[in-house]
Design a protein around this motif. Sequence first.
Motif, PDB file in Angstrom:
ATOM      1  N   LEU A 129       3.040 -15.329   8.157  1.00 31.37           N
ATOM      2  CA  LEU A 129       3.171 -15.329   6.699  1.00 31.37           C
ATOM      3  C   LEU A 129       2.318 -14.213   6.088  1.00 31.37           C
ATOM      4  O   LEU A 129       2.765 -13.495   5.187  1.00 31.37           O
ATOM      5  N   PHE A 130       1.112 -14.041   6.607  1.00 33.25           N
ATOM      6  CA  PHE A 130       0.230 -12.982   6.089  1.00 33.25           C
ATOM      7  C   PHE A 130       0.797 -11.600   6.374  1.00 33.25           C
ATOM      8  O   PHE A 130       0.696 -10.701   5.545  1.00 33.25           O
ATOM      9  N   ASN A 131       1.376 -11.437   7.562  1.00 30.97           N
ATOM     10  CA  ASN A 131       1.980 -10.146   7.880  1.00 30.97           C
ATOM     11  C   ASN A 131       3.140  -9.831   6.946  1.00 30.97           C
ATOM     12  O   ASN A 131       3.379  -8.680   6.592  1.00 30.97           O
ATOM     13  N   ILE A 132       3.869 -10.883   6.536  1.00 32.36           N
ATOM     14  CA  ILE A 132       4.974 -10.684   5.590  1.00 32.36           C
ATOM     15  C   ILE A 132       4.414 -10.303   4.220  1.00 32.36           C
ATOM     16  O   ILE A 132       4.884  -9.367   3.583  1.00 32.36           O
ATOM     17  N   ILE A 133       3.378 -11.020   3.787  1.00 35.13           N
ATOM     18  CA  ILE A 133       2.795 -10.726   2.469  1.00 35.13           C
ATOM     19  C   ILE A 133       2.227  -9.308   2.429  1.00 35.13           C
ATOM     20  O   ILE A 133       2.396  -8.582   1.460  1.00 35.13           O
ATOM     21  N   MET A 164      -8.022  -9.196   5.845  1.00 31.28           N
ATOM     22  CA  MET A 164      -9.195  -9.320   6.722  1.00 31.28           C
ATOM     23  C   MET A 164      -8.854 -10.258   7.878  1.00 31.28           C
ATOM     24  O   MET A 164      -8.293 -11.330   7.676  1.00 31.28           O
ATOM     25  N   HIS A 165      -9.213  -9.824   9.097  1.00 38.39           N
ATOM     26  CA  HIS A 165      -8.849 -10.575  10.300  1.00 38.39           C
ATOM     27  C   HIS A 165     -10.023 -11.384  10.836  1.00 38.39           C
ATOM     28  O   HIS A 165     -11.157 -11.205  10.430  1.00 38.39           O
ATOM     29  N   GLN A 166      -9.686 -12.229  11.811  1.00 37.61           N
ATOM     30  CA  GLN A 166     -10.736 -12.943  12.540  1.00 37.61           C
ATOM     31  C   GLN A 166     -11.592 -11.958  13.325  1.00 37.61           C
ATOM     32  O   GLN A 166     -12.812 -12.049  13.357  1.00 37.61           O
ATOM     33  N   LYS A 167     -10.914 -10.966  13.957  1.00 46.08           N
ATOM     34  CA  LYS A 167     -11.650  -9.878  14.605  1.00 46.08           C
ATOM     35  C   LYS A 167     -12.147  -8.949  13.508  1.00 46.08           C
ATOM     36  O   LYS A 167     -11.416  -8.667  12.562  1.00 46.08           O
ATOM     37  N   ASP A 168     -13.369  -8.442  13.658  1.00 43.97           N
ATOM     38  CA  ASP A 168     -13.884  -7.605  12.575  1.00 43.97           C
ATOM     39  C   ASP A 168     -13.172  -6.251  12.510  1.00 43.97           C
ATOM     40  O   ASP A 168     -13.081  -5.651  11.461  1.00 43.97           O
ATOM     41  N   SER A 221      -9.539  -5.727  -4.575  1.00 42.61           N
ATOM     42  CA  SER A 221     -10.103  -7.047  -4.822  1.00 42.61           C
ATOM     43  C   SER A 221      -9.069  -7.902  -5.538  1.00 42.61           C
ATOM     44  O   SER A 221      -9.279  -9.065  -5.804  1.00 42.61           O
ATOM     45  N   GLU A 222      -7.943  -7.285  -5.896  1.00 42.03           N
ATOM     46  CA  GLU A 222      -6.949  -8.004  -6.672  1.00 42.03           C
ATOM     47  C   GLU A 222      -6.354  -9.135  -5.841  1.00 42.03           C
ATOM     48  O   GLU A 222      -6.311 -10.268  -6.275  1.00 42.03           O
ATOM     49  N   ILE A 223      -5.885  -8.798  -4.640  1.00 45.93           N
ATOM     50  CA  ILE A 223      -5.379  -9.831  -3.740  1.00 45.93           C
ATOM     51  C   ILE A 223      -5.988  -9.585  -2.372  1.00 45.93           C
ATOM     52  O   ILE A 223      -5.715  -8.583  -1.718  1.00 45.93           O
ATOM     53  N   MET A 224      -6.836 -10.512  -1.943  1.00 44.08           N
ATOM     54  CA  MET A 224      -7.454 -10.381  -0.624  1.00 44.08           C
ATOM     55  C   MET A 224      -6.920 -11.483   0.283  1.00 44.08           C
ATOM     56  O   MET A 224      -7.035 -12.663  -0.027  1.00 44.08           O
ATOM     57  N   LEU A 225      -6.317 -11.070   1.387  1.00 47.28           N
ATOM     58  CA  LEU A 225      -5.844 -12.037   2.377  1.00 47.28           C
ATOM     59  C   LEU A 225      -6.908 -12.159   3.454  1.00 47.28           C
ATOM     60  O   LEU A 225      -7.254 -11.185   4.102  1.00 47.28           O
ATOM     61  N   LEU A 262      -6.407 -15.288  -0.925  1.00 45.55           N
ATOM     62  CA  LEU A 262      -5.539 -16.179  -0.168  1.00 45.55           C
ATOM     63  C   LEU A 262      -6.161 -16.279   1.220  1.00 45.55           C
ATOM     64  O   LEU A 262      -6.362 -15.277   1.898  1.00 45.55           O
ATOM     65  N   PHE A 263      -6.488 -17.509   1.614  1.00 47.76           N
ATOM     66  CA  PHE A 263      -7.347 -17.733   2.774  1.00 47.76           C
ATOM     67  C   PHE A 263      -6.575 -18.565   3.797  1.00 47.76           C
ATOM     68  O   PHE A 263      -5.876 -19.513   3.420  1.00 47.76           O
ATOM     69  N   ILE A 264      -6.681 -18.207   5.058  1.00 44.64           N
ATOM     70  CA  ILE A 264      -6.037 -19.001   6.106  1.00 44.64           C
ATOM     71  C   ILE A 264      -7.124 -19.681   6.922  1.00 44.64           C
ATOM     72  O   ILE A 264      -8.121 -19.043   7.284  1.00 44.64           O
ATOM     73  N   THR A 265      -6.915 -20.952   7.217  1.00 45.01           N
ATOM     74  CA  THR A 265      -7.843 -21.612   8.132  1.00 45.01           C
ATOM     75  C   THR A 265      -7.190 -22.850   8.731  1.00 45.01           C
ATOM     76  O   THR A 265      -6.161 -23.330   8.238  1.00 45.01           O
TER      77      THR A 265
END
Lengths: 256, 250
Positions: B51-55, B83-87, B155-159, B191-194
């Motif tokens: 979903l994030f890759n689509i956004i 921003m990914h889990q890997k830095d 900073s407008e939309i941060m995934l 928008l945060f994934i966890t």
Amino acid sequence: MKKYQNIKDKMLLIGFNLIILAIWEIAVDSGWIERFILPSPSDVIISLWVNSSEIFKHTKVTLFEGLVGLVFAIAFSFLMAILMDQVKWIKKIMYPMLVISQTVPIIIIAPLVAMWFGFGIAPKVFVVVLVCFFPITISLIDGLQSVDFELINLLKSMGATKMEIFLKVKFPFTLPGFFSGLKIAATYSIMGAVIGEWLGGKSGLGVYMLRARHSFSLDKVFASIVVIILLSISIFYLISILQKIIMPWAKFKEEK
Amino acid sequence: MNSYLKDNVLEVKGVSKKYIDEKIIENIDIVLKKEEFVTILGPSGSGKSTLFNIISGLINPEEGQIFINGENVTGQTGFVSYMHQKDLLLPWRDVVGNGAIPLEIKGFSKKESRDRVEKMLHIFELQEHGHKFPMQLSGGMRQRVSLLRTYMFSSEIMLLDEPFGGLDAITKFKMQQYLRDVIRKIKGSVLFITHDIEEAIFLSDRIYVINGNPAKVVEEISVDLNRPRNEEIIASDEFRRLKSRILKLL
């Protein structure tokens, strides 16, 4: 503590070599090994001193050929690696070709090279390129292809162009591999030039060695070998220093 | 928070994605408002990253559209920061240099980019580390730099895709508090994934719970806990009530 260990390691290396040289010297001086089979280390040093001006003249030629060949090999490697990285079908065709090019015995095709390029500097440079480009190209292409695709995706999501991704990520990422390949190539470069000179020519350490061997001056042959070793090691260390200058961040690896 | 009065910065409308023949996500609708913190919560492998890759425009959905500030940007990159889990920090660049990458891609000069990043260091609590290389930083510090880089892009939309998934529990909790503070300072929309329920409740204004195969939004939950939130909130009745409600959905 680390520095102390370093000095200790170096002493060990030097000590070991001195012992070998001493045994060699005694074996020849005592007549256990005949001089025309193996000259003693002191013979080699004396020969190096006596013939220094002549050896220096030939060394300049060989060093020039080796360095020119190495530069061409680097340029060719970059071209090949970038092409193979960017265009899939070029990689599919060229990768096996590159491997094949290394399986051809150079000594056998060397006379052909002389036929194609004459007896000037060109065939020598060609041989150097032939032996040097392979380790550089392979390390470059493997480096380019092992970049984390998530990192590339991240740059893409920022709207980076292919060129920007190459310059900002892929190229710096391949540098450690590039230098490993370059170090291997560097040790081959002088060797390659010497082999090239064996095919014919008027000057160079290869020519000098051949002449010395034909006149059974083994001390001169060994003197040439010493020079070749010193040259190769010098280029190797120069590249190591260059690597430390170009990649200053690499030294932090050990700290953590 | 009366965030419903604010404009939608991001709208995901009816997005579905197949991989080979299998549907991964189906008919996903998500709305993110300005300065809102919204979490997509679901089990691992439920297609959240897809979903994030689509956004972010890296892949195209089979159905549905992505709107940013009302404009259809489906399949286009360069609008949201990720921003990914890997830095994913570049080892040959120092902290400032890593933060400057998105600005350089936007066309700013190297110097201008570095200057802009230097000015932001204190907000990300990195002012003492600007010239360190990633190898010299701890995992938590590296994620701070990664967040800084994400912010420098937009900073407008941060995934944020499970940004603290690779950290130990203690560092993770510190980073959650850090993120809470930084987002408030920079007024970002996130928008945060966890898959961590407590993390989701602690940080979010709203939570979309996704589950199933293919993944669908099973519930949208409003988190009406007061802000600023501190660690004591985890022990509150409201927090536990939300947690058990989400657990029943998964």
